[in-house]
Design a protein around this motif. Structure first.
Motif, PDB file in Angstrom:
ATOM      1  N   PHE A 129      -7.273  -0.262   3.242  1.00 25.14           N
ATOM      2  CA  PHE A 129      -6.311   1.256   2.482  1.00 25.14           C
ATOM      3  C   PHE A 129      -4.604   1.069   3.368  1.00 25.14           C
ATOM      4  O   PHE A 129      -4.182   0.598   4.147  1.00 25.14           O
ATOM      5  CB  PHE A 129      -7.361   2.490   2.973  1.00 25.14           C
ATOM      6  N   ASP A 130      -4.166   0.724   1.764  1.00 27.56           N
ATOM      7  CA  ASP A 130      -3.362   0.771   2.153  1.00 27.56           C
ATOM      8  C   ASP A 130      -2.041   1.066   2.809  1.00 27.56           C
ATOM      9  O   ASP A 130      -2.316   3.084   2.256  1.00 27.56           O
ATOM     10  CB  ASP A 130      -2.095   0.819   1.131  1.00 27.56           C
ATOM     11  N   ARG A 131      -1.676   1.482   3.873  1.00 26.45           N
ATOM     12  CA  ARG A 131      -1.276   2.687   4.761  1.00 26.45           C
ATOM     13  C   ARG A 131       0.117   3.612   4.087  1.00 26.45           C
ATOM     14  O   ARG A 131       0.022   4.899   3.888  1.00 26.45           O
ATOM     15  CB  ARG A 131      -0.274   2.741   6.024  1.00 26.45           C
ATOM     16  N   GLU A 132       0.723   2.480   2.961  1.00 26.92           N
ATOM     17  CA  GLU A 132       1.905   3.652   2.488  1.00 26.92           C
ATOM     18  C   GLU A 132       1.390   4.307   1.678  1.00 26.92           C
ATOM     19  O   GLU A 132       2.107   5.191   1.186  1.00 26.92           O
ATOM     20  CB  GLU A 132       3.146   2.892   1.942  1.00 26.92           C
ATOM     21  N   GLU A 133       0.490   4.031   0.781  1.00 29.57           N
ATOM     22  CA  GLU A 133      -0.347   4.811  -0.167  1.00 29.57           C
ATOM     23  C   GLU A 133      -1.136   5.848   0.569  1.00 29.57           C
ATOM     24  O   GLU A 133      -1.087   7.248  -0.796  1.00 29.57           O
ATOM     25  CB  GLU A 133      -1.493   3.898  -1.188  1.00 29.57           C
TER      26      GLU A 133
END
Length: 75
Positions: free
Chosen positions: A45-49
């Motif tokens: 999972f993209d941390r920024e998203e």
């Protein structure tokens, strides 16, 4: 950025949210969690998203939901 620093594993996200990994997989497949992808059997999972989603929920006055990880000292 390397994937290790930018992305969260499903275990990381489960620890941060208190949700079961199976629930996270289901929510991701339903489009309710942004920025996910798989490499083989590994879910990332993209941390920024994820952070953007959390901030969006705060803006929508879903403070209780957004505060759970903060109250647990995880974010």
């Amino acid at each position: 950025k390397s994937a290790e620093k930018r992305d969260l594993t499903i275990k990381d996200l489960a620890a941060r949210t208190g949700l079961h990994p199976g629930s996270l997989r289901r929510l991701a497949q339903q489009g309710k969690i942004p920025g996910w992808y798989r490499i083989g059997r590994t879910w990332l999972f993209d941390r920024e998203e994820i952070e953007a989603m959390r901030l969006e929920r705060v803006a929508e006055n879903e403070v209780a939901y957004a505060m759970v990880p903060i109250a647990r000292g995880l974010l």
